[in-house]
Design an enzyme around this catalytic site. Structure first.
Site, PDB file in Angstrom:
ATOM      1  N   ASN A 135       8.649   6.087  26.602  1.00 23.29           N
ATOM      2  CA  ASN A 135       9.175   5.064  25.691  1.00 23.29           C
ATOM      3  C   ASN A 135      10.025   5.671  24.585  1.00 23.29           C
ATOM      4  O   ASN A 135      10.908   5.029  24.050  1.00 23.29           O
ATOM      5  CB  ASN A 135       8.025   4.276  25.057  1.00 23.29           C
ATOM      6  CG  ASN A 135       8.499   3.352  23.939  1.00 23.29           C
ATOM      7  OD1 ASN A 135       9.242   2.412  24.177  1.00 23.29           O
ATOM      8  ND2 ASN A 135       8.095   3.666  22.691  1.00 23.29           N
ATOM      9  N   GLN A 189       9.331  -3.931  21.262  1.00 26.18           N
ATOM     10  CA  GLN A 189       9.982  -3.193  22.348  1.00 26.18           C
ATOM     11  C   GLN A 189      11.301  -2.526  21.977  1.00 26.18           C
ATOM     12  O   GLN A 189      11.770  -1.656  22.711  1.00 26.18           O
ATOM     13  CB  GLN A 189      10.153  -4.138  23.543  1.00 26.18           C
ATOM     14  CG  GLN A 189       8.768  -4.636  23.987  1.00 26.18           C
ATOM     15  CD  GLN A 189       8.756  -5.513  25.208  1.00 26.18           C
ATOM     16  OE1 GLN A 189       9.703  -6.275  25.418  1.00 26.18           O
ATOM     17  NE2 GLN A 189       7.710  -5.419  26.002  1.00 26.18           N
ATOM     18  N   ASP A 198      13.266   5.505  19.832  1.00 23.35           N
ATOM     19  CA  ASP A 198      12.977   4.575  20.925  1.00 23.35           C
ATOM     20  C   ASP A 198      14.086   4.549  21.974  1.00 23.35           C
ATOM     21  O   ASP A 198      15.226   4.185  21.687  1.00 23.35           O
ATOM     22  CB  ASP A 198      12.778   3.166  20.336  1.00 23.35           C
ATOM     23  CG  ASP A 198      11.982   2.273  21.254  1.00 23.35           C
ATOM     24  OD1 ASP A 198      10.785   2.558  21.457  1.00 23.35           O
ATOM     25  OD2 ASP A 198      12.560   1.303  21.792  1.00 23.35           O
ATOM     26  N   ASP A 228       2.531   5.782  29.106  1.00 27.62           N
ATOM     27  CA  ASP A 228       2.200   5.755  27.683  1.00 27.62           C
ATOM     28  C   ASP A 228       3.037   4.687  26.978  1.00 27.62           C
ATOM     29  O   ASP A 228       4.228   4.524  27.259  1.00 27.62           O
ATOM     30  CB  ASP A 228       2.496   7.137  27.088  1.00 27.62           C
ATOM     31  CG  ASP A 228       2.201   7.194  25.597  1.00 27.62           C
ATOM     32  OD1 ASP A 228       1.015   7.126  25.234  1.00 27.62           O
ATOM     33  OD2 ASP A 228       3.162   7.295  24.796  1.00 27.62           O
ATOM     34  N   HIS A 232       5.520  -1.102  24.701  1.00 28.49           N
ATOM     35  CA  HIS A 232       6.770  -0.964  23.946  1.00 28.49           C
ATOM     36  C   HIS A 232       7.997  -0.847  24.843  1.00 28.49           C
ATOM     37  O   HIS A 232       9.104  -0.648  24.368  1.00 28.49           O
ATOM     38  CB  HIS A 232       6.657   0.229  22.992  1.00 28.49           C
ATOM     39  CG  HIS A 232       5.493   0.074  22.051  1.00 28.49           C
ATOM     40  ND1 HIS A 232       5.569  -0.698  20.921  1.00 28.49           N
ATOM     41  CD2 HIS A 232       4.220   0.520  22.122  1.00 28.49           C
ATOM     42  CE1 HIS A 232       4.391  -0.699  20.312  1.00 28.49           C
ATOM     43  NE2 HIS A 232       3.550   0.037  21.025  1.00 28.49           N
ATOM     44  N   GLU A 254      -0.224   1.398  29.979  1.00 32.93           N
ATOM     45  CA  GLU A 254      -1.052   1.290  28.786  1.00 32.93           C
ATOM     46  C   GLU A 254      -0.515   0.146  27.935  1.00 32.93           C
ATOM     47  O   GLU A 254       0.494   0.293  27.250  1.00 32.93           O
ATOM     48  CB  GLU A 254      -1.016   2.600  27.985  1.00 32.93           C
ATOM     49  CG  GLU A 254      -2.011   2.592  26.827  1.00 32.93           C
ATOM     50  CD  GLU A 254      -1.440   3.135  25.543  1.00 32.93           C
ATOM     51  OE1 GLU A 254      -0.223   3.314  25.441  1.00 32.93           O
ATOM     52  OE2 GLU A 254      -2.235   3.356  24.623  1.00 32.93           O
TER      53      GLU A 254
HETATM   54  C1  LM2 Z   1       0.167   6.153  22.633  1.00 34.43           C
HETATM   55  N1  LM2 Z   1       0.029   5.182  23.429  1.00 34.43           N
HETATM   56  O1  LM2 Z   1       0.774   4.099  23.375  1.00 34.43           O
HETATM   57  C2  LM2 Z   1      -0.742   7.318  22.663  1.00 34.43           C
HETATM   58  O2  LM2 Z   1      -1.929   7.034  23.414  1.00 34.43           O
HETATM   59  C3  LM2 Z   1      -1.034   7.695  21.246  1.00 34.43           C
HETATM   60  O3  LM2 Z   1      -1.958   8.736  21.207  1.00 34.43           O
HETATM   61  C4  LM2 Z   1       0.299   8.067  20.581  1.00 34.43           C
HETATM   62  O4  LM2 Z   1       0.113   8.330  19.193  1.00 34.43           O
HETATM   63  C5  LM2 Z   1       1.300   6.948  20.653  1.00 34.43           C
HETATM   64  N2  LM2 Z   1       1.155   6.064  21.734  1.00 34.43           N
HETATM   65  C6  LM2 Z   1       2.710   7.526  20.759  1.00 34.43           C
HETATM   66  O5  LM2 Z   1       2.909   8.100  22.010  1.00 34.43           O
HETATM   67  C7  LM2 Z   1      -0.126   9.686  18.834  1.00 34.43           C
HETATM   68  C8  LM2 Z   1      -0.880   9.763  17.505  1.00 34.43           C
HETATM   69  C9  LM2 Z   1       0.035   9.485  16.333  1.00 34.43           C
HETATM   70  C10 LM2 Z   1       1.241  10.393  16.387  1.00 34.43           C
HETATM   71  C11 LM2 Z   1       1.965  10.096  17.703  1.00 34.43           C
HETATM   72  C12 LM2 Z   1       3.216  10.938  17.905  1.00 34.43           C
HETATM   73  O6  LM2 Z   1      -1.966   8.825  17.515  1.00 34.43           O
HETATM   74  O7  LM2 Z   1      -0.704   9.761  15.129  1.00 34.43           O
HETATM   75  O8  LM2 Z   1       2.093  10.153  15.303  1.00 34.43           O
HETATM   76  O9  LM2 Z   1       1.091  10.397  18.810  1.00 34.43           O
HETATM   77  O10 LM2 Z   1       2.910  12.316  17.898  1.00 34.43           O
HETATM   78  C13 LM2 Z   1       2.405  11.289  14.484  1.00 34.43           C
HETATM   79  C14 LM2 Z   1       1.965  11.067  13.024  1.00 34.43           C
HETATM   80  C15 LM2 Z   1       2.749   9.895  12.438  1.00 34.43           C
HETATM   81  C16 LM2 Z   1       4.245  10.147  12.530  1.00 34.43           C
HETATM   82  C17 LM2 Z   1       4.605  10.452  13.993  1.00 34.43           C
HETATM   83  C18 LM2 Z   1       6.069  10.837  14.130  1.00 34.43           C
HETATM   84  O11 LM2 Z   1       0.552  10.799  13.016  1.00 34.43           O
HETATM   85  O12 LM2 Z   1       2.370   9.748  11.056  1.00 34.43           O
HETATM   86  O13 LM2 Z   1       4.948   8.986  12.112  1.00 34.43           O
HETATM   87  O14 LM2 Z   1       3.811  11.537  14.495  1.00 34.43           O
HETATM   88  O15 LM2 Z   1       6.352  12.065  13.510  1.00 34.43           O
HETATM   89  C19 LM2 Z   1       5.823   9.148  11.011  1.00 34.43           C
HETATM   90 CA    CA Z   2      10.723   0.732  23.314  1.00 29.63          CA
END
Ligand code: LM2
Ligand code: CA
Length: 503
Positions: A135, A189, A198, A228, A232, A254
């Site tokens: 995505n 989306q 995106d 994943d 979206h 998902e």
């Molecule tokens: C998912 N499914 O739809 C995954 O199962 C989930 O674990 C992912 O989030 C999410 N979607 C995106 O693929 C994880 C995690 C986030 C993390 C993202 C990206 O839960 O906390 O975000 O992966 O690595 C992190 C930071 C967030 C920041 C982002 C971008 O926590 O604060 O946003 O990176 O730098 C500014």
């Molecule tokens: Ca999208």
């Protein structure tokens, strides 16, 4: 419940095993394949082996060994891996969810290691489903370099995607194009999930690139994908992508069910299977509330996805961190929820296997170069309610869970029988092949439970699998249609035709 999808998946694994054998004889890249330690897929009842295990943040080498030594022999049908593509740098686990390129080079292992893992799992009768992050790309505002050395900036991934080519959505909402309302399908989306660039998945160029990535993984033997953040991606875009993948590619989208949201899991069932998040959420409430019998009926109503499309789980890596579902810290309740999941006739179960953490962002143990250290299960395999930071929990090896995987393998597609209840105890049978008794109360239950199992002496596989006709735990006698059971408080007992004493 229909048996056909399971049979198709089984045939797929069988075909993959044949392909691996062929690759070996022609000196392909999979020369280190080990022979399966347990009985091969052909020795198992047709249609069984539908249980998956999510080995969260396990390296390819560690998964390969686990397939051979434990997953195959225990009766697991497939393993869900963490995302395999190049990702941003950083020690957190979620770097894997920020792709930099589609090279199969990550801190979990190299392309060669990945291919060897798939081959080893197939040889053990275990399919492989990879987590496909398609995505979005990174969420980093400043330029950087990925794990495998690829340079990138937020909207520019040289040789792959760029803003100039129109490869990204810019939804025009707020200052940063972030999703602000899940009640607006357009935003969900076309805007950004946590600042993650995106992809314009409706364009031919983007679809071509994603198809190339997934096809490449299929060429390494992967059986299918967890999509994943599928919620979206517009369902029609995902359908167009999946429609171009090799025949038989297993898909599980998902799509987190959210009340009042316009994008629903049902919109994705035409593409493949879909994760049913409501099951884990509901089982958590019911087990905590002591309603084991209600929990066993989950999915029989019409509020969930149809059984043959649904994949269910007690928890995954996200819910574990959100503490919304039962986890290892819940002890006996967590084990009972897993037993229910493996006993039920609804959907296909995924067992979760993670590591201890006190910081939500903490990644698995890594070496000085940032490579993840191969998982090793504790000598005392659990269950425990406390694990130190980074310690592998290995839920998939816990006696009751591993025993129930074998149980499910043995009962196959047999239908769920009439439930039996006695105080806090509750029993569920599957045809003439298996019986489970759960005790949700605080006192031991001693009872004669009606069963269609034939007379004999059976091992309680909830205490661990039977090994060559010898029980790990107690033996239970069935005489004249009654099982003479003793079930300790907050535990389960499970009998099946494949684990008779002396067989
Ligand atoms: C998912 N499914 O739809 C995954 O199962 C989930 O674990 C992912 O989030 C999410 N979607 C995106 O693929 C994880 C995690 C986030 C993390 C993202 C990206 O839960 O906390 O975000 O992966 O690595 C992190 C930071 C967030 C920041 C982002 C971008 O926590 O604060 O946003 O990176 O730098 C500014
Ligand atoms: Ca999208």
């Amino acid at each position: 419940m229909t048996g056909r999808p399971r049979l198709a998946f089984l045939a797929l694994i069988a075909a993959a095993v044949v392909a691996v054998a062929a690759a070996c004889t022609t000196g392909g890249p999979v020369s280190s394949v080990t022979a399966p330690a347990g009985p091969g897929p052909a020795a198992r009842p047709a249609g069984a082996r539908d249980v998956g295990v999510q080995l969260f943040q396990w390296t390819w080498d560690a998964i390969a060994t686990e397939c051979t030594d434990h997953l195959g022999p225990a009766g697991y049908g497939w393993v869900l891996t963490s995302p395999p593509q190049e990702h941003v740098l950083g020690s957190q686990w979620w770097t894997a969810y920020q792709p930099v390129s589609y090279r199969i080079e990550s801190r979990l292992g190299s392309r060669t290691q990945f291919a060897a893992m798939v081959a080893a799992c197939h040889a053990a009768g275990v399919g492989v489903v990879a987590d496909a992050v398609i995505n979005h790309m990174t969420g980093k505002d400043s330029p950087g370099t990925g794990w495998a050395g690829s340079a990138y900036s937020h909207y520019d991934y040289p040789g792959i995607w760029s803003d100039a080519a129109g490869d990204f959505h810019h939804c025009g909402v707020g200052p940063a194009d972030d999703i602000s309302s899940y009640r607006d399908a357009y935003q969900v989306q076309n805007c950004e999930l946590s600042n993650l660039a995106d992809l314009a998945t409706g364009t031919k160029h983007v679809q071509d690139g994603i198809v190339a990535y997934l096809t490449d993984l299929r060429s390494l033997g992967v059986d299918g994908f967890r999509i994943d953040a599928a919620k979206h991606i517009p369902a029609q875009d995902l359908a167009a992508i999946v429609g171009r993948l090799p025949a038989g590619t297993r898909i599980v989208s998902e799509v987190i069910r959210g009340s009042g949201e316009p994008v629903t899991p049902e919109q994705y069932t035409g593409i493949g299977d879909v994760l049913e998040f409501a099951w884990g959420k509901d089982v958590t409430g019911m087990v905590r509330g002591g309603s084991l019998r209600l929990a066993a009926g989950l999915g029989t109503g019409s509020t969930y996805l149809p059984s043959d499309k649904a994949w269910i789980f007690v928890e995954n890596h996200d819910t574990e961190r959100g503490r919304a579902t039962l986890g290892y810290a819940d002890g006996a309740d967590y084990v009972l929820a897993n037993v229910l999941m493996l006993a039920t006739g609804y959907g296909r179960p995924i067992v979760y296997s993670g590591y201890g953490f006190s910081d939500r962002d903490a990644g698995p143990v890594q070496d000085a170069a940032g490579k993840v250290v191969d998982a090793a299960c504790p000598a005392d395999v659990g269950p425990r309610v406390r694990y130190t930071d980074g310690e592998w929990v290995c839920q998939h090896r816990w006696a009751a869970i591993e025993g129930m995987v074998g149980w499910r393998d043995a009962v196959g597609d047999d239908p769920v029988g009439d439930p039996w209840q006695h105080g806090d105890a509750f029993a569920l049978s599957r045809g003439t092949r298996g019986l489970v008794v759960l005790n949700g109360g605080n006192v031991e239950v001693a009872a004669q439970v009606p069963t269609t199992l034939s007379d004999g002496s059976y091992c309680d596989v909830a205490a661990g699998p039977a090994v060559e006709g010898r029980c790990t735990g107690d033996a239970v006698t069935v005489r004249a249609g009654l099982g003479d059971v003793h079930v300790a408080p907050h535990t389960a007992l499970a009998l099946h035709v494949g684990a008779r004493v002396g067989d």
